[in-house]
Enzyme design. Structure first.
Site, PDB file in Angstrom:
ATOM      1  N   SER A 178      73.798  13.149  78.506  1.00 34.31           N
ATOM      2  CA  SER A 178      72.769  13.814  77.710  1.00 34.31           C
ATOM      3  C   SER A 178      71.758  14.416  78.674  1.00 34.31           C
ATOM      4  O   SER A 178      71.693  14.003  79.842  1.00 34.31           O
ATOM      5  CB  SER A 178      72.085  12.769  76.822  1.00 34.31           C
ATOM      6  N   TYR A 191      68.000   4.414  75.469  1.00 34.89           N
ATOM      7  CA  TYR A 191      69.014   5.472  75.441  1.00 34.89           C
ATOM      8  C   TYR A 191      69.023   6.235  76.762  1.00 34.89           C
ATOM      9  O   TYR A 191      70.070   6.420  77.397  1.00 34.89           O
ATOM     10  CB  TYR A 191      68.729   6.427  74.277  1.00 34.89           C
ATOM     11  N   LYS A 195      71.928   6.517  79.752  1.00 33.74           N
ATOM     12  CA  LYS A 195      72.525   7.786  80.177  1.00 33.74           C
ATOM     13  C   LYS A 195      72.264   8.051  81.670  1.00 33.74           C
ATOM     14  O   LYS A 195      73.112   8.630  82.343  1.00 33.74           O
ATOM     15  CB  LYS A 195      72.000   8.941  79.314  1.00 33.74           C
TER      16      LYS A 195
HETATM   17  N1  LIG Z   1      73.695  14.602  68.876  1.00 34.71           N
HETATM   18  C1  LIG Z   1      72.949  14.858  69.923  1.00 34.71           C
HETATM   19  O1  LIG Z   1      71.852  15.419  69.783  1.00 34.71           O
HETATM   20  C2  LIG Z   1      73.428  14.483  71.316  1.00 34.71           C
HETATM   21  C3  LIG Z   1      72.764  15.032  72.426  1.00 34.71           C
HETATM   22  C4  LIG Z   1      73.188  14.673  73.706  1.00 34.71           C
HETATM   23  C5  LIG Z   1      74.243  13.803  73.871  1.00 34.71           C
HETATM   24  N2  LIG Z   1      74.880  13.275  72.790  1.00 34.71           N
HETATM   25  C6  LIG Z   1      75.968  12.319  73.008  1.00 34.71           C
HETATM   26  O2  LIG Z   1      77.125  12.772  72.359  1.00 34.71           O
HETATM   27  C7  LIG Z   1      77.993  11.656  72.111  1.00 34.71           C
HETATM   28  C8  LIG Z   1      78.547  11.728  70.692  1.00 34.71           C
HETATM   29  O3  LIG Z   1      77.508  11.480  69.764  1.00 34.71           O
HETATM   30  P1  LIG Z   1      77.354  12.302  68.386  1.00 34.71           P
HETATM   31  O4  LIG Z   1      76.155  13.152  68.542  1.00 34.71           O
HETATM   32  O5  LIG Z   1      78.621  12.912  67.993  1.00 34.71           O
HETATM   33  O6  LIG Z   1      76.908  11.100  67.394  1.00 34.71           O
HETATM   34  P2  LIG Z   1      77.637  10.416  66.137  1.00 34.71           P
HETATM   35  O7  LIG Z   1      78.013  11.445  65.147  1.00 34.71           O
HETATM   36  O8  LIG Z   1      76.706   9.319  65.728  1.00 34.71           O
HETATM   37  O9  LIG Z   1      78.973   9.822  66.764  1.00 34.71           O
HETATM   38  C9  LIG Z   1      78.963   8.688  67.566  1.00 34.71           C
HETATM   39  C10 LIG Z   1      80.384   8.187  67.730  1.00 34.71           C
HETATM   40  O10 LIG Z   1      80.364   7.051  68.596  1.00 34.71           O
HETATM   41  C11 LIG Z   1      81.110   6.005  68.002  1.00 34.71           C
HETATM   42  N3  LIG Z   1      80.559   4.704  68.357  1.00 34.71           N
HETATM   43  C12 LIG Z   1      79.264   4.309  68.310  1.00 34.71           C
HETATM   44  N4  LIG Z   1      79.154   3.033  68.686  1.00 34.71           N
HETATM   45  C13 LIG Z   1      80.405   2.595  68.978  1.00 34.71           C
HETATM   46  C14 LIG Z   1      80.961   1.350  69.420  1.00 34.71           C
HETATM   47  N5  LIG Z   1      80.184   0.271  69.644  1.00 34.71           N
HETATM   48  N6  LIG Z   1      82.299   1.273  69.608  1.00 34.71           N
HETATM   49  C15 LIG Z   1      83.085   2.338  69.383  1.00 34.71           C
HETATM   50  N7  LIG Z   1      82.624   3.533  68.975  1.00 34.71           N
HETATM   51  C16 LIG Z   1      81.311   3.662  68.771  1.00 34.71           C
HETATM   52  C17 LIG Z   1      81.020   6.253  66.509  1.00 34.71           C
HETATM   53  O11 LIG Z   1      82.179   5.736  65.906  1.00 34.71           O
HETATM   54  P3  LIG Z   1      82.199   4.691  64.692  1.00 34.71           P
HETATM   55  O12 LIG Z   1      80.774   4.441  64.265  1.00 34.71           O
HETATM   56  O13 LIG Z   1      83.038   5.301  63.663  1.00 34.71           O
HETATM   57  O14 LIG Z   1      82.843   3.503  65.290  1.00 34.71           O
HETATM   58  C18 LIG Z   1      81.012   7.757  66.416  1.00 34.71           C
HETATM   59  O15 LIG Z   1      82.320   8.260  66.380  1.00 34.71           O
HETATM   60  C19 LIG Z   1      77.144  10.405  72.401  1.00 34.71           C
HETATM   61  O16 LIG Z   1      77.483   9.867  73.655  1.00 34.71           O
HETATM   62  C20 LIG Z   1      75.734  10.945  72.434  1.00 34.71           C
HETATM   63  O17 LIG Z   1      74.886  10.155  73.226  1.00 34.71           O
HETATM   64  C21 LIG Z   1      74.500  13.615  71.518  1.00 34.71           C
END
Ligand SMILES: NC(=O)c1ccc[n+]([C@@H]2O[C@H](COP(=O)([O-])OP(=O)(O)OC[C@H]3O[C@@H](n4cnc5c(N)ncnc54)[C@H](OP(=O)(O)O)[C@@H]3O)[C@@H](O)[C@H]2O)c1
Ligand SMILES: *[C@@H]1O[C@H](CO)[C@@H](O)[C@H](O)[C@H]1NC(C)=O
Length: 309
Positions: A178, A191, A195
């Site tokens: 991130s 968080y 990261k």
């Molecule tokens: N959205 C943003 O603004 C943003 C910005 C920068 C970086 N990111 C990064 O992008 C990545 C994807 O996040 P997203 O934005 O797509 O969020 P999201 O829609 O909340 O998806 C998160 C995913 O992680 C899985 N997960 C969470 N905890 C877990 C655990 N303990 N074991 C296995 N799986 C787990 C969830 O699966 P289940 O709950 O179904 O198991 C879900 O598929 C993350 O690393 C996040 O930090 C996001």
């Protein structure tokens, strides 16, 4: 036309032609790299992971989708199987269910993956959980939960798959970090720390894996329109449950998944996916830290006022 045009024009046209040809070759090389590759994606049930599942599947990869929620994974696989690609041959998607914060479960999941598909060419560590809260009010157990999922999870899975990659003399480890892996903003301590740790670990891995021909790509996006803020954990461990305005106005997960696909195809080392302001902040942290710290202090003061009102 005078003499200079006679010289310059063909030179310009030639350069454009060569540039176009190089780009085309690069694109062909990228798609050959991903087609038929075994690509493991964590957090494939929603948001960015789900879109990555789509773009890699469409690019002809053999995807292995990971998550905790079996129904969610089955749903994504159903959606993939509806995609029609003409002449393109798609591989049957697989799923592996495990909790990334459980180190034992991660080790057995890695064995299950290798048993299912025999090898892993590309591992995309995407799953993650966010956090909102003030440090003074946050239970230490929350810091641990965030580190377990965002840091120890990807580290454990990577370590479990690395020996098989070294043995087959090649592979690719990708991690979705991130912008907060490069700069720390107030009320996101756990968080941001997870990261930053991720960035450090995988930078180190990149250097160590050069002799084994294993590439490492760290991707650091800004806000993406996903459920990340809804699923964020708060000071007492409960769910935040709010769709933040910044998240709702972020890039679409489709757009970011395309960027991930390109970065993987080109074996990029470190990719910042952010607008001008966050990019400037990343540079300020290094080049003008005093200014950066006072900007963050002002931001903390503003957010605290907002919280207290
Ligand atoms: N959205 C943003 O603004 C943003 C910005 C920068 C970086 N990111 C990064 O992008 C990545 C994807 O996040 P997203 O934005 O797509 O969020 P999201 O829609 O909340 O998806 C998160 C995913 O992680 C899985 N997960 C969470 N905890 C877990 C655990 N303990 N074991 C296995 N799986 C787990 C969830 O699966 P289940 O709950 O179904 O198991 C879900 O598929 C993350 O690393 C996040 O930090 C996001
Ligand atoms: C967010 O969660 C809802 C409800 O679980 C789901 O329908 C939706 O597809 C999710 N959004 C994204 C972008 O994953």
């Amino acid at each position: 036309m005078d003499l200079t045009s006679w010289v310059i024009l063909p030179f310009l046209l030639g350069s454009v032609g060569i540039y176009g040809l190089l780009k085309l070759l690069q694109r062909l090389r990228s798609s050959a790299y991903i087609q038929d590759a075994v690509v493991v994606i964590t957090g494939a049930t929603s948001g960015l992971g789900k879109e990555c599942a789509k773009v890699f599947y469409e690019a002809g990869a053999q995807v292995v989708l990971c998550g905790r929620n079996e129904e969610g994974l089955k749903d994504v696989i159903k959606q993939l199987c509806l995609i029609r690609g003409g002449a393109m041959k798609f591989h049957k998607p697989h799923m592996v269910i495990f909790d990334l914060s459980d180190v034992e479960a991660v080790a057995s999941a890695a064995r299950e993956i290798l048993h299912l598909v025999g090898k892993v060419d590309i591992l995309i560590n995407n799953a993650g959980v966010s956090y909102r809260g003030a440090i003074v009010d946050t239970k230490l157990s929350v810091d641990r939960t965030i580190m377990d999922t965002n840091y120890f999870g990807p580290v454990a899975l990577t370590k479990a798959l690395l020996p098989s990659m070294i043995q087959k003399k090649g592979g690719h480890i990708v991690v979705i970090s991130s912008v907060q892996g490069k700069i720390s903003i107030p009320f996101r301590s756990a968080y941001s720390a997870s990261k930053h740790a991720t960035q450090a670990f995988f930078d180190c891995l990149r250097a160590e894996m050069v002799p084994h021909d294993i590439a490492v790509t760290v991707i650091s996006p800004g806000y993406i329109q996903t459920n990340l803020s809804l699923n964020a954990v708060t000071e007492d461990g409960s769910r935040y449950g709010v769709m933040d305005k910044t998240t709702a106005e972020g890039r679409t997960p489709e757009e970011v998944a395309q960027i991930v696909l390109r970065a993987v195809g080109e074996r990029s080392k470190d990719v910042l996916v952010a607008g001008p302001l966050p990019t400037l902040a990343v540079y300020l942290r290094v080049l003008a830290p005093k200014l950066f710290f006072s900007l963050m202090a002002a931001r903390a003061k503003k957010e605290r006022k907002f919280k207290d009102s």
